[in-house]
Design a protein around this motif. Structure first.
Motif, mmCIF file in Angstrom:
data_model
loop_
_atom_site.group_PDB
_atom_site.id
_atom_site.type_symbol
_atom_site.label_atom_id
_atom_site.label_comp_id
_atom_site.label_asym_id
_atom_site.label_seq_id
_atom_site.Cartn_x
_atom_site.Cartn_y
_atom_site.Cartn_z
ATOM 1 N N PRO A 1 0.808 -1.228 0.000
ATOM 2 C CA PRO A 1 0.000 0.000 0.000
ATOM 3 C C PRO A 1 0.841 1.279 0.000
ATOM 4 N N THR A 2 2.126 1.165 0.291
ATOM 5 C CA THR A 2 2.981 2.363 0.292
ATOM 6 C C THR A 2 3.636 2.599 -1.057
ATOM 7 N N TYR A 3 3.443 1.673 -1.988
ATOM 8 C CA TYR A 3 4.054 1.816 -3.317
ATOM 9 C C TYR A 3 2.983 2.269 -4.310
ATOM 10 N N GLY A 4 3.273 3.350 -5.004
ATOM 11 C CA GLY A 4 2.326 3.863 -5.983
ATOM 12 C C GLY A 4 3.004 4.240 -7.290
ATOM 13 N N HIS B 1 -6.535 -3.843 -9.370
ATOM 14 C CA HIS B 1 -6.860 -2.962 -8.255
ATOM 15 C C HIS B 1 -8.356 -3.084 -7.969
ATOM 16 N N THR C 1 -7.477 2.984 -7.399
ATOM 17 C CA THR C 1 -6.289 3.591 -6.802
ATOM 18 C C THR C 1 -6.577 5.050 -6.468
ATOM 19 N N HIS D 1 -1.654 4.444 -5.377
ATOM 20 C CA HIS D 1 -1.659 3.417 -4.334
ATOM 21 C C HIS D 1 -2.940 2.588 -4.412
ATOM 22 N N ASP D 2 -2.798 1.297 -4.233
ATOM 23 C CA ASP D 2 -3.941 0.400 -4.291
ATOM 24 C C ASP D 2 -4.857 0.651 -3.095
ATOM 25 N N ALA E 1 -4.430 -0.500 0.930
ATOM 26 C CA ALA E 1 -4.330 0.546 1.954
ATOM 27 C C ALA E 1 -5.433 0.390 3.002
ATOM 28 N N PRO F 1 4.156 7.344 5.059
ATOM 29 C CA PRO F 1 3.352 6.478 4.185
ATOM 30 C C PRO F 1 2.556 5.403 4.921
#
Length: 287
Positions: A50-53, A66, A70, A75-76, A80, A234
């Motif tokens: 969830p911290t990767y976008g 997703h 998003t 971010h998904d 998250a 994040p």
């Protein structure tokens, strides 16, 4: 301990266990168990980090990759939401645990000592009551900085009087009962009678109040994160997700804000319904 005394000690617990909840309460309990399981197994349930976008995938609708779309940062939303359940539930849990333990100790001590001690403690609790929990948390953030620690400590202090007053009132009532006098005559210490005999009788009612407090604490902490003063990016958090998705709402993609908002509402309402129904049953009212 004689049979009549044992019956007096276990009476509220037996009453609580013998009365089943309504369908609505059972539904709320099921939802709460589901959210707890999601929080416990969040690392295994999150399909993505969830911290990767990725900026190129920002503000997309639900898809196979997703499930809930998003946010503007790519971010998904589902990941998250799942990971955010941890911080969103752990914070209120800590507030309720600390405030309940402190409130029980202060309430029992105040009721047992009575006199000027009870009066002074009552006035101090009135002072704490004068400040809303959210305001106390904002002041703590202003002094100690943003994050989770300061708001949790501040809100624990703010919620403590609710439990303390309830425990004091219940303890005053219980002290007038014959079984308390019987234990005193037998030479048991005040600490033993209060903790081992009196507390089990009032425990279910205190538990009902703590359940309601959990919902309000979750709402306050979510509001604090929404204001940008609580959990910081994040790290996923439901309140922070709503705050970070305001631009998405304006661009016609409200899902990343609506989903965490619905999660907050569902959990708060579920805790309130469960807590109030338990309190009603203990008071002998029909739910």
């Amino acid at each position: 301990m004689s049979a009549p005394m044992a019956g007096l000690t276990r009476r509220p617990v037996a009453k609580l266990r013998s009365m089943g909840g309504s369908r609505l309460e059972n539904l709320c309990l099921g939802l709460l168990v589901l959210f707890v399981l999601v929080a416990v197994f969040a690392p295994w349930l999150s399909p993505q980090d969830p911290t990767y976008g990725e900026l190129g995938t920002g503000l997309v609708g639900p898809s196979a990759d997703h499930w809930l779309g998003t946010d503007q940062g790519g971010h998904d939303t589902f990941s998250a939401l799942v990971e955010g359940s941890r911080t969103s539930l752990v914070g209120p849990l800590l507030v309720v645990l600390v405030s309940t333990v402190a409130g029980i100790a202060i309430g029992l001590f105040s009721a047992w000592r009575g006199g000027w001690v009870d009066t002074v403690i009552g006035r101090l609790l009135d002072v704490v009551f004068a400040f809303p929990a959210l305001l106390v948390a904002i002041l703590a953030v202003a002094v100690f900085g943003k994050g989770m620690t300061a708001p949790v400590i501040a809100m624990s202090v703010a919620y403590m009087p609710y439990t303390a007053r309830l425990v004091r009132g219940l303890a005053m009532q219980e002290q007038a009962r014959p079984y308390i006098a019987a234990y005193r005559v037998q030479g048991h210490s005040a600490l033993y009678v209060a903790v081992r005999r009196l507390l089990p009788n009032i425990g279910p009612t205190v538990l009902a109040q703590s359940t309601v407090n959990f919902g309000y604490a979750l709402l306050d902490l979510a509001a604090l994160s929404f204001l940008g003063l609580g959990v910081q990016a994040p790290t996923p958090d439901w309140g922070a997700m709503i705050n970070q998705s305001q631009a998405a709402v304006l661009r016609g993609q409200p899902l990343s804000a609506v989903v965490p908002a619905v999660a907050v509402v569902v959990v708060v309402v579920a805790f309130n319904i469960v807590g109030e129904n338990v309190g009603d049953r203990l008071a002998g009212r029909k739910t």
